[in-house]
Structures are given as C-alpha cells and as structure tokens.
Design a protein around this motif. Sequence first.
Motif, PDB file in Angstrom:
ATOM      1  N   ASP A  72      -3.373  11.398   3.791  1.00 40.12           N
ATOM      2  CA  ASP A  72      -2.296  11.949   4.622  1.00 40.12           C
ATOM      3  C   ASP A  72      -1.149  12.473   3.758  1.00 40.12           C
ATOM      4  N   LYS A  73      -0.788  11.731   2.727  1.00 39.75           N
ATOM      5  CA  LYS A  73       0.309  12.141   1.838  1.00 39.75           C
ATOM      6  C   LYS A  73      -0.090  13.337   0.981  1.00 39.75           C
ATOM      7  N   LEU A  88       0.802  -1.215   0.000  1.00 36.01           N
ATOM      8  CA  LEU A  88       0.000   0.000   0.000  1.00 36.01           C
ATOM      9  C   LEU A  88       0.836   1.265   0.000  1.00 36.01           C
ATOM     10  N   ASP A  89       1.958   1.252   0.680  1.00 34.03           N
ATOM     11  CA  ASP A  89       2.825   2.436   0.665  1.00 34.03           C
ATOM     12  C   ASP A  89       3.343   2.704  -0.748  1.00 34.03           C
ATOM     13  N   LYS A 115      -3.820   6.490   4.119  1.00 32.20           N
ATOM     14  CA  LYS A 115      -2.430   6.760   3.736  1.00 32.20           C
ATOM     15  C   LYS A 115      -2.373   7.784   2.603  1.00 32.20           C
ATOM     16  N   GLU A 154      -7.569   1.587   4.703  1.00 32.51           N
ATOM     17  CA  GLU A 154      -6.151   1.797   4.997  1.00 32.51           C
ATOM     18  C   GLU A 154      -5.481   2.571   3.867  1.00 32.51           C
ATOM     19  N   PHE A 155      -5.784   2.195   2.618  1.00 32.45           N
ATOM     20  CA  PHE A 155      -5.203   2.905   1.471  1.00 32.45           C
ATOM     21  C   PHE A 155      -5.645   4.362   1.470  1.00 32.45           C
ATOM     22  N   VAL A 171       0.410   4.025  -2.855  1.00 34.48           N
ATOM     23  CA  VAL A 171       0.084   5.418  -2.549  1.00 34.48           C
ATOM     24  C   VAL A 171       1.076   6.368  -3.214  1.00 34.48           C
ATOM     25  N   GLU A 172       2.360   6.091  -3.057  1.00 30.91           N
ATOM     26  CA  GLU A 172       3.383   6.957  -3.655  1.00 30.91           C
ATOM     27  C   GLU A 172       3.204   7.051  -5.165  1.00 30.91           C
TER      28      GLU A 172
END
Length: 488
Positions: free
Chosen positions: A311-312, A270-271, A308, A304-305, A274-275
């Motif tokens: 927030d970003k 997921l990180d 994240k 959760e996705f 997201v990026e």
Amino acid sequence: MGIQTATKKYSNYINGIWTSPLSDKVYASINPANKNEIVGYVPSSSEKELNEAVSAAKAASRGWRKLAGSVRGDYLYKAAAILEVRADDIAETMTREMGKTFPEAKGETIRGVNILRYYAGEGMRKIGDNIPSSDSEALMFTTRSPLGVVGVITPWNFPVAIPIWKMVPALIYGNTVVLKPAFETSVTAIKVIECFHEAGFPEGVVNVVTGPGSVIGQGLIDHPDVNGITFTGSETVGKQVGQGAFARGAKYQLEMGGKNPVIVASDADLDQAVEATISGGLRSTGQKCTATSRVIIQRDVYEEFKGKLVDKVKEIKVGNGLESDSWMGPCTSEGQLNIVLSYIQKGIDEGATLLYGGKRVDEGELQQGFYVEPTVFENVNSDMTIAQEEIFGPVLALIQVDTLEEALEVANDVKYGLSASIFTKNIGNMLSFIQDMDAGLVRINAESAGVELQAPFGGMKQSSSHSREQGQAAIEFFTSIKTVFVKP
C-alpha cells in the motif's frame, strides 16, 4: 532550481590549476531524468595527465605533511564554509547528473560539510601513545606517518559524500590526493574540488583527473608513486584494484557490494518496519551500497506486513528529482536501468511472484528519462538470483521464515556482509542479531541504509577488504604507525 541546458566544458585540476585537456575527447554528462539534456562536458583524460597529477601530488607531499595538523585543519574548515555556501548549486547539479531527489542531494552535500568539519578537528587530536620501555632511561612512544600520495576512486551514487569522506581524512593525516571520480557524476565532483581550490590549498595537495577507469583508474593502481588506493564500487572492479595494488606493495582499501537484509520479527512495530524498509530500500532509487534488498519476515506477521508495505509503495511518486513532489528519481543511466530491468525479469523467470511494479516508467515527459517502477517480489527463495546478487535498484524481495534463527540463517546466506537491520521489541532477539549477523553495520529498529560520519563504516565477507572508513578509524588506513625509541 530551473533546469537549463548546460554545455560548459570542465577541466582537470592539477597542481593548483584548472588545466586544458590535452585532447578534444570529452565525455558528455547526461541528465538521467532527461536524456536530451547535457549537464556538462568533462575530459576523457590520458595517462600523461594522470602522471602530471601524481607528480604534482608527490612534489607537494613533503611540504604538506610537515604542516601542523591544526594548520591542515584550517584549510578543511575553509573548504567546509565554501561548500556550505554553494550547497544548493552543488545539490542541484547532483540531482541533474545522478538523479536522486533534491532533498536527498542537499542532505548529502551538507553531510560533506560536516565531514570536512569533523576531520578538521582531527588535526588537534592525538596520533600516538607513550609505551613503557624496558630501559628505565629511555622514552618510547608511537606516532603516525602519512602514506604519501593517495589515489581516490569513487562511484556515482554519492558524488559528494564519498569523495569527501575519502579525501578529507587522507588530507588531515598529511597525505596528498589524486581523485578519479565516476564519469557519470564528474561535474558534481569537479564542483566539490572548486571549493578546495577556493579554500587555498597548496598547489598539488588536491588533484582531480576525469577519464575512463581503464586509463585513469588503472593508472592510479599501477603508478609506482601512488602509495595507497581507496576505492568504492563493484565487487568485480574492487578485486582488480586490490590485486593490482597488492602486486606492487601499495596499501589498498576496498568498499564493495551489499545484499542487505532487514528482518521483521513477529513482535515488530510493523508500521515502523514498513517505513524503514521503504526508505532504506527505495530512496535514491535503491542505488546505495547499504540499501535494503531482502526483507525477511516471520510468517505470523507476513500478510499484514506485506499489505502495509505494498500500500505504501503504491503511493510513491516517481519523477524528476528537481520536482518537489517526486519521491523517487530515475536510475542514474540507461545502462543501470537495463541492469535493473534484467534482474526483475530474472526474478519472474525463476518463479518469484511480482507483487507490484517491475516496469519502465515512460509516460509523458518521463519517457525521456531512465525511470523504473518501485518493485516488490514475494515467494522469493534464498537461492534465487534476486536474493543473492546486488541489483542496485528499487527492488525488494520478500522472504518468509518461521523463526528468528531461520531469519538469521537466510540473512547470512549471501557472499556480502555490509549492513543489516532488525525490527523487534525483544531484547533477546536484538542480542542474537548483534552477535550472529555477519555484517559490518547492524541496526536495530532502524533502516539498513543509515551511516553516521563519526562511526567506522565497512563490511564483512565480500563487501570490503576488511578495513574501515569514516570516524577516527580512518587513521588506520591513511597512516602507518611509527614506533620511536629515544635514549639520552
């Protein structure tokens, strides 16, 4: 890289000469980060000037096509070296004229250098094949002939890379070109042509004429001596280009819109997803034909996705692209800003939930620019306007699905098919995506907006005329196959 008011008047480049405009009518190129700054003035040219450019290109065509490919390549190598030296100046001009951040503009300019060098090498590669003949005493083979004069019509979002990736393959395969750049970024395009001029290209081989699409663009489409048209822009204009070229038998190549999805599978990192979603969707203020627009997420990882991602997105610094801490610059023009804001309002009116952003940024110095907040919607249905139409702005639409099969169905439920990506660790998911996704570019565990110069690029459905640009595939558009039969 200080911002200075520039009032220089630029000229068309016709038959190896920077020509004085026939009229005093000019177009002021405005800095979208500061509407009070004029980057430069470019001619609002007439049909007469276009005809002069086409005539020059036609006259130069015979001599240019007779040169060895390696000799044509040498000119491209020289232009690449000059562009590399001028990269900072051209990139700064691009940022001031188009709005993308300086690092993005510099990267695009260096990409132009690499495209020039790649196609310079094409001058030494094969252009045909031997074919066995049924006559044992004969030799049969294929070669390729250039089209002749190619009209190049380019958009404002990549004012260095797109003109170069269209002009340079045309040139290496023996064509001459007339470039009509977008009004919004004509100064940047002219600075690119200055590199070709300094490289010593023969008179008439490369020409640029600025002006409105209704005059210069339409003139290229209709001109009997323009043998091919390569276009990147909106679907609406692209279809007009194709219809006009087809009506007189000219070859045409269209790269048009995209409504590009990213699928986030339940097993995705997921990180990483997201990026890549933020980079693919929001860099260049979302003003890329391959930008991520729809984010299709399996339900069990959706919350959760989403957390994240938002927030970003909240960390993104919006500001002048020449400021080192700016991550996202302005929309390219006030008109484009208003289009983006109208789509955001449509999303709200049609029932999507605005999670973040959605407003014009107008605090302090930013009030002089065409800034909009990075925007994220959820509770988006596939039939909503923001899920169907190309926005060309920093707007992400989140869509929940239960299964990968449903994700693919939603991803394909648009008229476009340019690029798409998926985030998953499952090889079966990857293979299903590769096979079932209706897009000309599919990427796995990478953002949708990545395009490599050595690989074919183009879309399916309404995203293109089904031809391909870049890489060795470019030869298919810019030449015609000639079959040769020789018998002693």
